[in-house]
Design an enzyme around this catalytic site. Structure first.
Site, PDB file in Angstrom:
ATOM      1  N   GLU A 139     -48.765  37.617  45.369  1.00  0.00           N
ATOM      2  CA  GLU A 139     -48.004  38.333  44.347  1.00  0.00           C
ATOM      3  C   GLU A 139     -46.663  38.760  44.915  1.00  0.00           C
ATOM      4  OE1 GLU A 139     -46.211  40.611  41.576  1.00  0.00           O
ATOM      5  OE2 GLU A 139     -47.779  39.113  41.256  1.00  0.00           O
ATOM      6  N   ASP A 148     -48.477  30.973  31.670  1.00  0.00           N
ATOM      7  CA  ASP A 148     -47.075  30.831  31.293  1.00  0.00           C
ATOM      8  C   ASP A 148     -46.334  29.812  32.139  1.00  0.00           C
ATOM      9  OD1 ASP A 148     -47.215  32.583  29.209  1.00  0.00           O
ATOM     10  OD2 ASP A 148     -46.280  34.265  30.254  1.00  0.00           O
ATOM     11  N   TYR A 199     -48.836  48.813  16.268  1.00  0.00           N
ATOM     12  CA  TYR A 199     -50.283  49.050  16.321  1.00  0.00           C
ATOM     13  C   TYR A 199     -50.556  50.080  17.406  1.00  0.00           C
ATOM     14  CZ  TYR A 199     -49.712  45.254  19.786  1.00  0.00           C
ATOM     15  OH  TYR A 199     -49.288  44.447  20.812  1.00  0.00           O
ATOM     16  N   ARG A 219     -51.131  46.326  28.051  1.00  0.00           N
ATOM     17  CA  ARG A 219     -51.308  45.243  29.027  1.00  0.00           C
ATOM     18  C   ARG A 219     -52.088  45.708  30.249  1.00  0.00           C
ATOM     19  NH1 ARG A 219     -48.296  40.676  27.977  1.00  0.00           N
ATOM     20  NH2 ARG A 219     -48.704  39.946  30.088  1.00  0.00           N
TER      21      ARG A 219
END
Length: 401
Positions: free
Chosen positions: A31, A291, A214, A105
């Site tokens: 990462e 992605d 939402y 998320r």
């Protein structure tokens, strides 16, 4: 057991690591950030995502953090009229086998991270950016941006829409700039009038714009996302936007959406990007997912869902495989996933133009078409996407053997 490097520690990267480790492989996740963390606001999870999360062993942990909405509601943003709504309660769950939910998320990311941290097969390495790879008879050599080298039997490129792994694998340039600018804000639910705290995903459609809101965070926050088709040509990611600027870009909202938009604070803006579907996802022992393979606009609410599907299929295909089998299996992974993911990319793009942004007569015709649909019609329209449980081109056929 194979040694597999995953480039990218986001949702797709962690899901891939977890899926592969559960199938017996040793996985190292690289990462680029100093810590493993997820930024951003809300996202939507269809039943297909929960089927994938259950397969990964974290479905209940995500459910515990999720908000289960009652319907997807489509409104005319200029008149304030309700056009159509798709119920997401008993009949929907019975048909598709799982609920529809919204989460922050982080509420999806954290269960995946916790499961990876608890797995003996996953090693999490922060502050490490993959720059390029080299392949030889022994496997793959990964070179990092700070000059380190790491060796593995395979590499999974889960490093996002501007993937360094994809740049080398496909060499297809920068992502496509959509021409759409989105502004996002998350506000405490206490700021929202009680009569507007709807347990729905609500979309207000207007001429060349739309507004979605939402509740997320276990009911503690309202997620706001408003998009304008403004022809933006330069990518922007997370730039602060003044409240007056955002309000000034949407002067023709009806009363209720205008009220909600006015509650936003701490706005940030993005210019949305995606890519065209591609047939090639693999290069020998290197493969793309999420992605990096199929970035899509958010209009079908499937970006995270498709990454989770990728992770499950990748783990299934590589179950107990030998290192020598990896090139053929990674190439098959692309074949199994490219049709479904590519279709979702194109549907998401089309929704942002033909469904959400028409004006005048075209908007009236759209509203009439949507009003004519029954609940079962609506379910039939999304069944291919929400109802999937196998996620492959050869669904129902064993992936191995």
């Amino acid at each position: 057991m194979a040694r597999i490097l995953v480039a990218g520690g986001g949702i797709g990267g962690l899901a891939s690591a977890l899926s592969l480790a559960r199938r017996g492989h040793g996985v190292t996740v690289l990462e680029r950030g100093e810590v493993f963390a997820e930024i951003g606001a809300g996202l939507q999870l269809g039943p297909n995502a929960f089927h994938a999360l259950d397969r990964l062993g974290v479905g209940q942990a995500v459910r515990d953090r999720a908000v289960f909405v009652d319907e997807l509601r489509f409104m005319d943003g200029t008149t304030g009229e309700k056009v159509v709504a798709m119920p997401l309660t008993a009949s929907y769950r019975a048909r598709f086998g799982n609920p529809y939910a919204v989460v922050h998320r982080a509420d999806l990311f954290q269960p995946l991270l916790t499961a990876c941290q608890a797995s003996e097969g996953v090693d999490l390495v922060p502050a490490t950016t993959v720059a390029r790879y080299e392949q030889d008879e022994q496997g793959v050599l990964v070179r990092t941006a700070d000059g380190r080298t790491l060796r593995a039997d395979a590499v999974v490129g889960a490093d996002g829409i501007r993937s360094a792994v994809r740049r080398q694998l496909l060499g297809d340039g920068d992502p496509r700039v959509s021409g759409h600018t989105i502004y996002r804000s998350v506000i405490p639910i206490g700021k929202v009038p009680e009569e507007l705290r709807w347990n729905t995903v609500t979309l207000w459609a207007g001429p060349r714009w739309h507004f979605v809101h939402y509740i997320i965070g276990g009911g503690e926050y309202l997620n706001l996302a408003v998009t304008r088709d403004d022809g933006a040509s330069v990518p922007v990611a997370g730039r602060p936007a003044a409240r007056d600027h955002v309000l000034g870009r949407f002067p023709d909202l009806a009363g209720t959406p205008l009220t909600l938009l006015g509650l936003g604070e701490g706005w940030r803006e993005w210019v949305l990007c995606d890519r065209d579907p591609v047939d090639v996802w693999a290069d020998g022992r290197v493969v793309l997912m999420g992605d990096a393979a199929h970035p899509m606009l958010q209009y079908a609410a499937q970006g995270a869902c498709q990454a989770l599907e990728d992770a499950v299929v990748l783990g299934d295909l590589l179950a107990d495989c030998a290192a020598d089998d990896l090139p053929a299996l990674l190439e098959r992974f692309g074949r199994e996933r490219r049709e479904r993911a590519g279709r979702t990319q194109l549907v998401a793009r089309e929704m942002g133009t033909r469904l959400y942004h028409p004006a005048g007569r075209a908007a009236e015709e759209r509203n009439a078409m949507l009003r004519a649909l029954t609940t079962e019609d609506l379910y039939d329209r999304v069944a291919w996407l929400h109802g999937a449980r196998e996620f492959t081109a050869s669904a129902g056929v064993p992936l191995r053997g």
